[in-house]
Design a protein around this motif. Structure first.
Motif, short mmCIF file in Angstrom:
data_model
loop_
_atom_site.label_atom_id
_atom_site.label_comp_id
_atom_site.label_asym_id
_atom_site.label_seq_id
_atom_site.Cartn_x
_atom_site.Cartn_y
_atom_site.Cartn_z
N ASN A 158 49.80 7.36 -0.22
CA ASN A 158 49.43 8.65 0.36
C ASN A 158 48.14 9.14 -0.30
O ASN A 158 48.14 10.04 -1.14
N MET A 159 47.03 8.53 0.08
CA MET A 159 45.74 8.86 -0.49
C MET A 159 44.64 8.49 0.51
O MET A 159 44.88 7.74 1.45
N LYS A 160 43.46 9.03 0.27
CA LYS A 160 42.31 8.77 1.14
C LYS A 160 41.11 8.41 0.27
O LYS A 160 40.75 9.18 -0.64
N ILE A 161 40.51 7.28 0.56
CA ILE A 161 39.30 6.86 -0.13
C ILE A 161 38.12 7.59 0.52
O ILE A 161 37.77 7.33 1.67
N GLY A 162 37.53 8.52 -0.22
CA GLY A 162 36.45 9.32 0.35
C GLY A 162 35.09 8.69 0.24
O GLY A 162 34.27 8.82 1.15
N ALA A 178 44.03 13.02 -2.89
CA ALA A 178 45.48 12.90 -2.78
C ALA A 178 46.11 14.24 -3.15
O ALA A 178 45.67 14.90 -4.11
N ASP A 179 47.11 14.64 -2.37
CA ASP A 179 47.81 15.89 -2.65
C ASP A 179 48.83 15.73 -3.77
O ASP A 179 49.13 16.69 -4.48
N GLU A 180 49.37 14.54 -3.92
CA GLU A 180 50.37 14.28 -4.95
C GLU A 180 49.87 13.19 -5.89
O GLU A 180 48.84 12.55 -5.64
N ARG A 181 50.64 12.98 -6.92
CA ARG A 181 50.28 11.93 -7.87
C ARG A 181 50.52 10.56 -7.24
O ARG A 181 51.56 10.33 -6.62
N VAL A 182 49.54 9.66 -7.41
CA VAL A 182 49.59 8.35 -6.78
C VAL A 182 49.62 7.28 -7.87
O VAL A 182 48.82 7.33 -8.83
N ASP A 183 50.52 6.33 -7.72
CA ASP A 183 50.58 5.19 -8.63
C ASP A 183 49.75 4.06 -8.02
O ASP A 183 50.21 3.33 -7.14
N MET A 231 38.80 4.53 -10.70
CA MET A 231 39.32 5.48 -9.73
C MET A 231 39.08 6.90 -10.23
O MET A 231 39.41 7.21 -11.38
N LYS A 232 38.51 7.74 -9.36
CA LYS A 232 38.22 9.13 -9.73
C LYS A 232 38.71 10.04 -8.60
O LYS A 232 38.30 9.89 -7.45
N GLN A 233 39.58 10.97 -8.97
CA GLN A 233 40.15 11.89 -7.98
C GLN A 233 39.25 13.11 -7.83
O GLN A 233 38.77 13.67 -8.81
N ILE A 234 39.03 13.50 -6.59
CA ILE A 234 38.22 14.67 -6.27
C ILE A 234 39.00 15.55 -5.31
O ILE A 234 39.98 15.12 -4.69
N GLY A 235 38.56 16.79 -5.18
CA GLY A 235 39.19 17.73 -4.25
C GLY A 235 38.48 17.79 -2.92
O GLY A 235 37.46 17.13 -2.68
#
Length: 475
Positions: free
Chosen positions: A143-147, A164-169, A187-191
């Protein structure tokens, strides 16, 4: 810096970086000699909104727009100098600075043509790599999107930006990416706001998005900001391109909150002998509040100043009677002092699609009934006569009608279609009518036959629907 097309020629930085720069800073200290930072620390911009600060250890003369090779982990990266001088120290307080063992990373050299060619080859792989990465994430049901994907200048490392809205493994995901692309994966999470800043665009105000032009720190925005400013809570107008509330709702919030410090609560009704008055709207900077009588609707509203509302609330608490609320504000003055905005196009009217144009309504003409036209016989043309013929033909008829009254009584009406029969004769005929001479009867019948032949040439009148023929027994 996200394409290899050298078509951006709006500014000097666009020519060098082959794209419109994001988070650009105007050096307002460019004409002032540097005192604190004499070319030791420079700001380097990479793809989209990523920036970092590097130490010019070799003392290279660098200017804004120069392509440089800087230290990375591992290898080296290619970026563009976006700021120099004393203003760099101010920007370091706003941005995150990357340190290695407590020290800034270093600037190696000015980029060579070989470095730039390798960097351009890496940028050409980013789009296809992003599409492949999205497909792999869907296959693993994450449940994630590669931006976005950003390659390092030496093609040894790639940064995958995801939402991602939730934590992703994504431990299994990194293994698949490393086997597929044969590079180091980060991997770098952004809003959502950061993604909009990286993509860029034009806002509803007509200017470039704030998140891609100058904003670096994103403060949370709530609907209370819209309530304080008396803005309609319409999600289509309050939301930006990122799907979140617009950041500009916080810009003027402090001014509105300071102006409403001494305002009474809008939840308190005003009680009078006529009834209870409820709050409708407010003009904050003109300090005017509008109230309407409960049950009368918002059409009959009363404009009151803040001091008048406070006085009525104080009387209600002391059980003092108030006869009726009377407007103590000149509404025309309030409207004239407001902003000079005019709804010329009518885009704010709720019934703009319900208004009919002032044009006459064109009704469709009914087609003629073809069947009825076929049944109708053609109109017969009357024969043309000269004046002498008409006078000679009418004179003997006039003499017969005047001379013989009894024959005129028994003469049939030429307008009737059926000739009179004996059954229509009266039951008690007079003896004079039975004793009429036979010669007179023959002359009358001859004249009637002539008139009947002329009547056949006339058009037949159509009967009405409710037409009823007379019975034979009728007198």
């Amino acid at each position: 810096m996200n394409s290899t097309d050298n078509s951006c020629k709006g500014c000097s930085m666009g020519k060098e970086s082959r794209s419109c720069p994001k988070l650009q800073v105007h050096d307002w200290l460019s004409d002032v000699p540097n005192t604190f930072n004499k070319g030791e620390i420079v700001e380097v911009r990479f793809k989209n909104t990523r920036k970092d600060y590097y130490f010019n250890i070799h003392g290279i003369h660098l200017e804004v727009g120069d392509m440089v090779a800087v230290e990375a982990s591992p290898g080296h990266d290619i970026g563009m100098v976006s700021l120099t001088g004393d203003l760099v120290l101010k920007q370091m307080k706003r941005h995150k600075v990357t340190y290695i063992d407590g020290e800034l990373r270093k600037v190696y050299r000015v980029a060579k043509p070989v470095d730039i060619e390798k960097w351009e080859e890496a940028m050409a792989l980013e789009h296809q790599t992003m599409l492949t990465a999205r497909r792999i994430a869907e296959e693993l049901q994450l449940n994630m999107k590669i931006g976005d994907v950003e390659f390092q200048g030496d093609k040894t490392k790639a940064i995958f930006y995801y939402i991602a809205d939730e934590r992703v493994d994504f431990r299994q995901l990194i293994k698949v990416y490393a086997e597929t692309f044969r590079i180091r994966i980060e991997m770098k999470q952004i809003g959502a706001r950061q993604e909009a800043g990286r993509i860029g665009g034009i806002g509803p105000c007509g200017r470039e998005l704030c998140c891609s032009s100058w904003m670096t720190n994103f403060v949370s925005v709530t609907t209370n900001a819209a309530r304080y400013q008396e803005i309609s809570l319409n999600p289509q107008k309050l939301a930006g391109q990122c799907g979140k509330l617009k950041c500009c709702l916080n810009y003027e919030l402090d001014c509105y909150m300071d102006a409403q410090k001494d305002f009474p609560s809008t939840q308190i009704p005003l009680h009078t002998r006529k009834g209870k008055y409820l709050f409708q709207k407010a003009d904050i900077f003109n300090r005017v509040l509008w109230y309407a009588l409960d049950g009368s609707g918002p059409n009959r509203i009363v404009a009151l100043t803040v001091d008048k509302v406070k006085e009525v609330i104080r009387k209600n608490r002391n059980s003092d009677s108030v006869d009726e609320l009377i407007s103590d504000v000149d509404v025309s003055m309030v409207i004239s002092e407001s902003a000079e905005y005019q709804n010329v196009v009518g885009q704010d009217s709720l019934d703009r699609f319900d208004k009919l144009e002032d044009k006459p309504i064109k009704r469709k003409k009914r087609g003629r009934n073809i069947k009825s036209d076929k049944k109708r016989p053609p109109r017969a043309q009357k024969p043309t006569r000269t004046d002498n013929e008409t006078t000679t033909a009418k004179r003997p008829e006039q003499k017969d009608r005047k001379g013989d009254d009894e024959s005129n009584k028994n003469r049939p009406n030429p307008r009737n279609r059926r000739r009179p029969s004996d059954s229509k004769a009266p039951n008690n005929p007079s003896p004079q009518s039975t004793q009429a001479p036979k010669k007179a009867d023959k002359e009358v019948q001859g004249e009637a036959s002539k008139e009947g032949a002329e009547n056949k040439r006339r058009p037949i009148q159509r009967r009405k629907k409710n037409f009823r023929r007379p019975k034979k027994d009728d007198a």
